[in-house]
Design an enzyme around this catalytic site. Structure first.
Site, PDB file in Angstrom:
ATOM      1  N   ASN A 225       0.680  -1.166  -0.055  1.00  0.00           N
ATOM      2  CA  ASN A 225      -0.216   0.052  -0.011  1.00  0.00           C
ATOM      3  C   ASN A 225       0.824   1.048  -0.110  1.00  0.00           C
ATOM      4  OD1 ASN A 225       0.609   0.566   2.994  1.00  0.00           O
ATOM      5  ND2 ASN A 225      -0.585  -1.323   3.424  1.00  0.00           N
ATOM      6  N   ASP A 294      -4.224  -6.557   4.496  1.00  0.00           N
ATOM      7  CA  ASP A 294      -5.178  -7.418   5.163  1.00  0.00           C
ATOM      8  C   ASP A 294      -5.123  -8.877   4.362  1.00  0.00           C
ATOM      9  OD1 ASP A 294      -6.426  -5.486   6.909  1.00  0.00           O
ATOM     10  OD2 ASP A 294      -7.162  -4.617   4.969  1.00  0.00           O
ATOM     11  N   LYS A 304       9.937 -16.414 -10.709  1.00  0.00           N
ATOM     12  CA  LYS A 304       9.233 -15.252 -11.432  1.00  0.00           C
ATOM     13  C   LYS A 304       8.253 -16.023 -12.159  1.00  0.00           C
ATOM     14  CE  LYS A 304       9.656 -11.532 -14.195  1.00  0.00           C
ATOM     15  NZ  LYS A 304      10.403 -10.321 -15.020  1.00  0.00           N
ATOM     16  N   PHE A 339      -5.091   2.184  14.440  1.00  0.00           N
ATOM     17  CA  PHE A 339      -5.432   3.246  13.621  1.00  0.00           C
ATOM     18  C   PHE A 339      -6.369   2.884  12.842  1.00  0.00           C
ATOM     19  CE2 PHE A 339      -1.751   5.430  15.259  1.00  0.00           C
ATOM     20  CZ  PHE A 339      -1.704   6.595  14.945  1.00  0.00           C
ATOM     21  N   LYS A 353     -14.631  -0.513  15.255  1.00  0.00           N
ATOM     22  CA  LYS A 353     -13.117  -1.105  15.384  1.00  0.00           C
ATOM     23  C   LYS A 353     -12.819  -1.269  16.610  1.00  0.00           C
ATOM     24  CE  LYS A 353      -8.742  -1.238  13.060  1.00  0.00           C
ATOM     25  NZ  LYS A 353      -7.839  -0.665  12.055  1.00  0.00           N
ATOM     26  N   LYS A 357     -11.952  -4.969  18.131  1.00  0.00           N
ATOM     27  CA  LYS A 357     -10.599  -5.213  18.403  1.00  0.00           C
ATOM     28  C   LYS A 357     -10.329  -5.233  19.782  1.00  0.00           C
ATOM     29  CE  LYS A 357      -9.702  -5.132  13.943  1.00  0.00           C
ATOM     30  NZ  LYS A 357      -9.328  -6.238  13.234  1.00  0.00           N
TER      31      LYS A 357
END
Length: 413
Positions: A225, A294, A304, A339, A353, A357
């Site tokens: 990301n 995730d 490869k 976060f 959340k 959590k």
């Protein structure tokens, strides 16, 4: 962060002087008032005009260059300085400082300084290890002057060893550390956020995750990301400045490790989970700031993959939920912070959340809002607990980190 601080930077004759320009730029970006004094030899490596352009102030070289109409200039500068740093500091200037010699504008001003003084040596390894130079270091340390240990590596002369001036980011951290985490109260002129922490983090073991993870597809490709790790590294730096014992578990980023922080480098979500779980039991505070993937490829190709052999789909499987694991295995006295990066229904999703959590606090932001999220030096956060949702304005990630840590300190009471 450094608004209102008067910082004196001394530059002596060394090829490392080019790095000091970046340091001065960093200080100015944090609204510090910077005065640069150069030795005559330093001007042979970098021009005074460079520093004048960066600071907006005259760069001083000549002791008799009267810039202030009714003051003795070197005394005036010394009186106004909150901190002084000599970077690079040559063996010659270090020797003069140790002997109390004041034969140019820099050494004269330093002799008049009553503020903290930091010295960053830059020289050949043999010179750095010379007994005379070591004795000068000892003398300066006894007088309360802080010597910043040089880095080791390839030197300009071609030798390899100790003597390199550290990177500007490290020198910047040393200045911030010496000045302290900053005065309590308004962090910037734009926001009126109050800080209340009074040493609550001193000695606390703080575990922080930062940056992205990379999930391999084959030896060449991976899923990741846009996280740069800046928010997590700001938290680590500020926690260290508040005298916490900080461990930073970092995904792949291009950032300098903050001073007094132990850094553990990982790549994948599985590696990050292992590093965090092995250290969580001893931690008083855990802050999961990393943007952990995730999902990961269900099967990693050993070689490869050729384009002709690749199908139009990639089978994925979930990675371990690090925050969820911590929430279900935490100590009763442990503070757990996560976060939440959202694109819609930010507060509602983040509060859900928090409950799901088992965390004490969620730091939420919306990546669609300009100035927040990945890759920026700023953030716009909402601090969510079971009892409240504190919305904060646009600010630097450093300021955001200070506020987050202050609110965490409140949970320790």
């Amino acid at each position: 962060m450094l608004d209102g601080k008067n910082i004196l930077i001394g530059v002596s004759g060394s090829i490392a002087a080019y790095k000091t320009a970046s340091l001065v730029s960093m200080l100015k970006k944090q609204h510090a008032s910077v005065t640069v004094i150069m030795t005559e030899n330093a001007t042979r490596f970098i021009t005074p005009v460079t520093f004048e352009t960066l600071t907006g102030r005259k760069c001083l070289v000549d002791t008799f260059d009267r810039n202030f109409e009714f003051s003795v200039e070197h005394v005036s500068i010394a009186k106004s300085a909150d901190i002084a740093m000599v970077a690079p500091a040559s063996a010659n200037v270090i020797g003069k400082m140790a002997c109390g010699i004041a034969d140019d504008m820099l050494t004269t001003t330093l002799l008049a300084c009553r503020c903290p003084v930091l010295v960053s040596p830059a020289m050949n390894t043999a010179m750095y290890e010379n007994a005379a130079v070591e004795a000068n270091f000892d003398t300066l340390r006894k007088r309360g002057i802080r010597i910043i240990e040089p880095a080791s590596g390839y030197l300009a002369c071609g030798d390899v060893g100790a003597g390199k001036m550290p990177e500007p980011e490290e020198l910047y951290s040393c200045i911030v550390e010496e000045l302290g985490a900053g005065s309590k109260g308004d962090l910037t002129s734009e926001n009126q956020v109050k800080l209340s922490d009074d040493g609550a983090l001193t000695g606390k073991k703080v575990l922080i995750t930062a940056g992205p993870t990379r999930e391999a597809i084959d030896p060449v490709r991976f899923i990741t990301n846009h996280s740069t790790g800046k928010m997590g590294y700001a938290l680590a730096q500020q926690a260290a400045l508040l005298n916490a014992d900080v461990t930073l578990v970092s995904g792949p980023v291009n950032l300098t490790t903050p001073q007094a922080v132990e850094r553990i480098d990982v790549v994948s979500a599985a590696q990050m989970a292992e590093a965090v779980k092995s250290r969580a039991g001893d931690s008083d505070i855990i802050i999961c700031c990393a943007a952990v993937a995730d999902m990961r490829p269900a099967n990693v190709a050993p070689e490869k993959l050729k384009k002709a052999d690749m199908s139009g789909s990639l089978e994925l499987e979930p990675t371990e939920d690090i925050l969820g694991f911590l929430g279900s295995h935490r100590r009763a006295d442990q503070v757990l912070v996560g976060f939440s990066m959202e694109t819609e229904n930010m507060v509602e999703n983040s509060r859900a959340k928090l409950t799901r959590k088992g965390a004490d606090m969620i730091i939420a932001n919306n990546v669609k809002v300009e100035g927040a999220g990945f890759g920026t030096d700023t953030n716009i956060i909402t601090i969510i607990t079971e009892a409240s949702a504190e919305e904060l304005p646009l600010m630097s990630k450093t300021d955001a980190a200070r506020i987050i840590l202050d609110r965490i300190a409140g949970l320790l009471e």
